[in-house]
Design a protein around this motif. Structure first.
Motif, mmCIF file in Angstrom:
data_model
loop_
_atom_site.group_PDB
_atom_site.id
_atom_site.type_symbol
_atom_site.label_atom_id
_atom_site.label_comp_id
_atom_site.label_asym_id
_atom_site.label_seq_id
_atom_site.Cartn_x
_atom_site.Cartn_y
_atom_site.Cartn_z
ATOM 1 N N LYS A 342 35.006 18.850 40.177
ATOM 2 C CA LYS A 342 35.750 19.955 39.599
ATOM 3 C C LYS A 342 35.078 20.412 38.298
ATOM 4 C CE LYS A 342 40.467 21.240 38.574
ATOM 5 N NZ LYS A 342 40.597 21.249 37.118
ATOM 6 N N GLU A 346 33.372 24.187 37.732
ATOM 7 C CA GLU A 346 33.859 25.164 36.754
ATOM 8 C C GLU A 346 32.798 25.517 35.719
ATOM 9 O OE1 GLU A 346 37.649 23.913 35.259
ATOM 10 O OE2 GLU A 346 38.591 24.697 37.085
ATOM 11 N N PRO A 444 35.209 39.243 39.020
ATOM 12 C CA PRO A 444 35.506 38.091 38.158
ATOM 13 C C PRO A 444 36.616 37.217 38.738
ATOM 14 C CG PRO A 444 35.360 40.089 36.845
ATOM 15 C CD PRO A 444 35.323 40.511 38.272
ATOM 16 N N MET A 445 37.617 37.859 39.336
ATOM 17 C CA MET A 445 38.709 37.120 39.948
ATOM 18 C C MET A 445 38.209 36.297 41.134
ATOM 19 S SD MET A 445 41.751 37.004 38.927
ATOM 20 C CE MET A 445 43.026 37.744 37.957
ATOM 21 N N ALA A 448 36.363 33.331 39.978
ATOM 22 C CA ALA A 448 37.234 32.307 39.411
ATOM 23 C C ALA A 448 38.064 31.632 40.489
ATOM 24 C CB ALA A 448 38.147 32.919 38.360
ATOM 25 N N LEU A 565 29.797 35.775 34.036
ATOM 26 C CA LEU A 565 31.242 35.587 34.176
ATOM 27 C C LEU A 565 31.547 34.462 35.150
ATOM 28 C CD1 LEU A 565 32.572 39.225 34.439
ATOM 29 C CD2 LEU A 565 32.956 37.622 32.602
ATOM 30 N N LEU A 568 33.344 29.183 34.065
ATOM 31 C CA LEU A 568 34.686 29.211 33.481
ATOM 32 C C LEU A 568 34.754 28.397 32.199
ATOM 33 C CD1 LEU A 568 36.849 28.776 36.708
ATOM 34 C CD2 LEU A 568 36.410 30.872 35.450
ATOM 35 N N THR A 569 33.942 27.352 32.113
ATOM 36 C CA THR A 569 34.123 26.439 30.987
ATOM 37 C C THR A 569 32.958 26.375 30.004
ATOM 38 O OG1 THR A 569 33.382 24.674 32.442
ATOM 39 C CG2 THR A 569 35.748 24.890 32.134
ATOM 40 N N LEU A 570 31.836 27.000 30.337
ATOM 41 C CA LEU A 570 30.685 26.899 29.447
ATOM 42 C C LEU A 570 31.011 27.540 28.098
ATOM 43 C CD1 LEU A 570 27.798 25.788 29.859
ATOM 44 C CD2 LEU A 570 27.047 28.141 30.104
ATOM 45 N N ASN A 572 30.345 28.973 24.060
ATOM 46 C CA ASN A 572 29.485 29.964 23.439
ATOM 47 C C ASN A 572 28.126 29.425 23.034
ATOM 48 O OD1 ASN A 572 29.883 32.580 23.130
ATOM 49 N ND2 ASN A 572 31.102 32.473 21.256
ATOM 50 N N MET B 80 43.155 40.901 34.471
ATOM 51 C CA MET B 80 42.291 41.033 35.642
ATOM 52 C C MET B 80 41.059 40.152 35.510
ATOM 53 S SD MET B 80 42.630 45.071 36.493
ATOM 54 C CE MET B 80 42.179 45.769 34.918
ATOM 55 N N PHE B 81 41.012 39.373 34.460
ATOM 56 C CA PHE B 81 39.966 38.368 34.291
ATOM 57 C C PHE B 81 38.569 38.945 34.064
ATOM 58 C CE2 PHE B 81 39.130 33.782 35.281
ATOM 59 C CZ PHE B 81 40.145 33.331 34.477
ATOM 60 N N CYS B 82 38.504 40.194 33.585
ATOM 61 C CA CYS B 82 37.212 40.879 33.506
ATOM 62 C C CYS B 82 36.301 40.270 32.442
ATOM 63 C CB CYS B 82 37.407 42.365 33.225
ATOM 64 S SG CYS B 82 38.033 42.703 31.570
ATOM 65 N N GLY B 92 34.625 33.182 19.090
ATOM 66 C CA GLY B 92 33.909 32.572 20.212
ATOM 67 C C GLY B 92 34.789 31.752 21.127
ATOM 68 N N ASN B 94 36.692 30.794 24.439
ATOM 69 C CA ASN B 94 36.540 31.069 25.875
ATOM 70 C C ASN B 94 37.895 31.544 26.399
ATOM 71 O OD1 ASN B 94 36.057 31.123 28.571
ATOM 72 N ND2 ASN B 94 35.218 29.061 28.702
ATOM 73 N N ARG B 96 38.904 33.471 28.770
ATOM 74 C CA ARG B 96 39.243 33.467 30.195
ATOM 75 C C ARG B 96 39.779 32.110 30.615
ATOM 76 N NH1 ARG B 96 34.775 34.048 33.320
ATOM 77 N NH2 ARG B 96 35.664 35.224 35.015
ATOM 78 N N HIS B 97 39.109 31.065 30.164
ATOM 79 C CA HIS B 97 39.585 29.743 30.558
ATOM 80 C C HIS B 97 40.907 29.424 29.882
ATOM 81 C CE1 HIS B 97 39.431 25.347 31.350
ATOM 82 N NE2 HIS B 97 39.000 25.813 32.488
#
Lengths: 627, 109
Positions: A342, A346, A444-445, A448, A565, A568-570, A572, B80-82, B92, B94, B96-97
């Motif tokens: 998992k 991600e 993006p959806m 994800a 995009l 999900l977890t990386l 900055n 919409m998670f764009c 900085g 994240n 989205r997460h």
């Protein structure tokens, strides 16, 4: 020799071949027989498991494709090129390609030739298991006595071929051993850390062929041999002078083969057997539906764990992130290590480079997406307010072109301005679909794993586009482009990325550009290049308006900008590191500026680049010939 | 607490007794970034979904801190998670997460 010939079977064939053992059996074949039986049973069970987990529709697809002449030919070609010769590796790393094809193709030829030899000279042994059909062709040289007076040209040809291919395999094995010491010599910076089963199978594989050489060398005066085994036999004779070494080497050879087969299902070498099946399924057009079962399972077991994806992965700029590469992802999937799987799924940027460079063609990004889907697709959402969306009204509204900028382009208004300026100067009328903001494309959806939500966004956008009556859908974001192309099914509407469209305008003469002196390097955005295969069009245009320099790695080997995009977890910081390495790769020939065709890459590079970063449309816009 | 009914505007009082500390600490555990937010509102200003209906990560976070779970989820339900908010966040984060985690933790019944 006399003692061995005492038990000789008396029937001599026309080719002068005599079975040395009445039943053609010796205890030493047992380890091999156990190993091969195990692997056959394991494979059958695996095959049934995979077929069981496919949907009925997929099973039918597979069956139809196997019996369709066109795909059948493609299957055979792919199996030959990918499994035996490995043309994909040859193209990128010739020495590694030689190593692999030497072992794979050489071994394959040894098995095939061995069987042909038996079929020609001792056919009764192929008839049934009781006659030794399972092991006899493998240990053929042990069981026969070849009368020197009866040796024929046909027989000698086989002796020569067998020795030749043995030498071919041995050269591959020698390279493989060298690769363990210095992998960079064969073009690999990082290699996979082998697991325990990998090691057992690997050392067995290394031992099998030298042992075969030894064993056949000892028997060459009885059973015949050629340029390799005959001199060896002469040498052994002058040293040992007896046959005491005779049986132990054949025992060892058999044990190594048996052990190799026993370790196979738990090691990387399972790919030898599963890859042909993966090719059949892929050519049938199957897609990953569940992250661990059915088609995905075929992909997981087809991974050869070669580690080519380690060098490919943009995360490899930091050693700590190497563990997120596809090899380890698939290894943990195979071991059912849910937690690690998992985490890796991600983290991945989904740039698709591992898939593009994978010699087996394991689509690990898609497995990752399916895995994300299992945990994320149930989350609720509410897109009812998006029904309020309407196309902006301007003038007569009738235009063939619809420009959909997408969310990311709205963060970089420069791109939008440039695209619209180019369109206007080419005299094109267009509807700017999301001038006042629009609905996200859904990619993006999808990435994800929120497939349900993505589908709703897609259906809303699709309705809007179909109702507008446009003929061309123009996009300035590769992320949108990919999803519009793959998941929208827009019937007769042409979907074009602005690089393609501008190339078309220039080729048709509708847009006139001047050639400037700016030297540029073009960055292939992941979704546009590897995702949609658009490599030539942007380069054509850039060559027409300036000097195009090369990056160290480009096209399908281009390095992700880090802004993707997909992850999900990386965080900055890590993204920044990836951007830096990507920029280093681009500036190898000291260009004056970096040009990209993706708003996301544009933003990621802007933050880190020492030289100016420009968008493709911006450069085109700067070079429009004014009348 | 007693509402005397003399206020001209609706009360913005926060009843911290109603706040679900457990869920919020669970959120912080998975998303330490949530505390980095300085409520600048860049995410809200750039939001694609915000064009159609109020969508705001900034307000959602504040609402979660104040125990307004329903309102927070509502503010994120149109997302919409764009990823524009991630690109503009000066801290900085994240985002989205963070949104994904909020949904996962607070939507679970």
């Amino acid at each position: 020799m006399t003692t061995l010939l005492n038990t000789m079977y008396t029937q001599i064939t026309p080719e002068g071949i005599i079975d040395r053992y009445p039943n053609s059996y010796n205890h030493f074949v047992l380890p091999f027989v156990i190993g091969i039986s195990f692997i056959i049973v394991y494979l059958l069970i695996g095959l049934i498991r995979i077929l069981y987990h496919l949907t009925a529709e997929d099973r039918k697809k597979l069956l139809v494709s196997i019996f369709t002449p066109k795909t059948a030919v493609k299957n055979i070609k792919d199996i030959f090129c990918d499994c035996l010769i490995h043309t994909k590796i040859w193209k990128r790393k010739p020495l590694l390609g030689y190593m692999h094809s030497a072992i794979a193709f050489g071994w394959f030829m040894l098995i095939v030739l061995g069987h042909i030899e038996v079929a020609l000279f001792a056919p009764r042994h192929l008839d049934s298991i009781a006659d030794g059909a399972l092991y006899y062709p493998i240990f053929y040289r042990f069981f026969i006595w070849m009368s020197p007076e009866h040796e024929t040209l046909r027989g000698s040809l086989f002796f020569f071929l067998m020795d030749f291919f043995l030498l071919y395999v041995l050269s591959g094995i020698a390279l493989a051993m060298y690769k363990r010491v210095r992998s960079i010599a064969l073009g690999m910076r990082h290699t996979t850390k082998p697991s325990l089963a990998d090691r057992v199978a690997l050392y067995c594989l290394w031992a099998i062929f030298p042992l075969r050489l030894l064993a056949e060398g000892f028997t060459a005066d009885l059973s015949g041999g050629s340029f390799l085994t005959r001199p060896l036999n002469w040498l052994f004779k002058s040293f040992f002078g007896n046959e005491l070494n005779f049986l132990p080497t054949w025992w060892l050879y058999s044990i190594c083969l048996g052990l190799f087969f026993l370790a196979m299902p738990f090691s990387r070498y399972m790919h030898i057997l599963t890859e042909p099946m993966l090719i059949l399924m892929r050519n049938a057009g199957l897609k990953v539906r569940k992250p661990r079962k059915g088609f995905a399972e075929a992909e997981i077991y087809a991974c050869s764990s070669c580690g080519l994806c380690l060098d490919a992965c943009p995360m490899n700029t930091q050693k700590k992130n190497l563990k997120y590469s596809s090899v380890y992802f698939i290894r943990f999937l195979r071991r059912h290590n849910e937690k690690k799987v998992k985490e890796i799924a991600e983290k991945c940027l989904m740039c698709g480079k591992c898939y593009a460079l994978c010699p087996v063609g394991v689509n690990s990004p898609d497995i990752r997406r399916a895995l994300r889907e299992t945990s994320n697709t149930k989350l609720s959402y509410d897109y009812a307010p998006m029904d309020k969306f309407s196309l902006p009204v301007e003038g007569d509204q009738k235009a063939d072109i619809m420009y959909f900028a997408g969310c990311m382009s709205h963060l970089t208004p420069k791109i939008i301005k440039s695209v619209t300026t180019v369109l206007e100067s080419a005299g094109k009328k267009f509807i700017f679909a999301d001038r006042e903001g629009g609905i996200c494309c859904g990619r993006p959806m999808l990435l994800a794993g929120r497939t349900e939500a993505a589908k709703e966004l897609i259906s809303k956008n699709k309705k809007m586009i179909m109702e507008s009556g446009c003929k061309i859908l123009l996009l300035s974001c590769p992320i949108c482009y990919k999803v519009f192309k793959d998941d929208y099914d827009l019937k007769d509407i042409r979907i074009l990325h602005y690089t393609q469209y501008m190339n078309e305008l220039i080729e048709k003469g509708e847009l006139k550009v001047t050639k400037g002196s700016l030297s540029m390097v073009y960055h292939d955005p992941c979704e546009l290049g590897r995702g949609c295969g658009v490599y030539e069009e942007p380069r054509n245009v850039l060559k027409a308006i300036g000097e195009l320099k090369k990056a160290e790695k480009e096209r399908d080997e281009s390095i992700c900008c880090g802004g993707s995009l997909g992850s999900l977890t990386l965080d900055n910081k890590d993204r920044g590191k990836i951007a830096e390495s990507s920029i280093d790769n681009l500036t190898a020939e000291n260009p004056q500026s970096i040009v990209t065709a993706c708003p996301l890459c544009y933003r990621s590079f802007r933050e880190k680049s020492p030289i100016p970063v420009k968008d493709f449309a911006e450069v085109v816009c700067e070079n429009i010939k004014s009348n | 607490m007693i509402d005397f009914g003399f206020g001209l505007s609706p009360s913005s009082r926060v009843n911290l007794d109603l706040r679900d500390k457990e869920l919020f600490s669970k959120l912080i555990e998975t998303e330490s970034d949530a505390l980095k937010c300085m409520a600048c509102g860049s995410c809200t200003a750039s939001c694609s979904a915000g064009v159609f209906e109020e969508t705001s990560l900034r307000s959602a976070l504040l609402n979660l801190q104040n125990g307004n779970k329903e309102k927070a989820l509502n503010l994120l339900s149109h997302c919409m998670f764009c990823g524009k908010c991630t690109m503009v966040c000066p801290r900085g984060i994240n985002t989205r997460h963070l949104i994904l985690s909020i949904n996962k933790i607070y939507q679970a019944r």
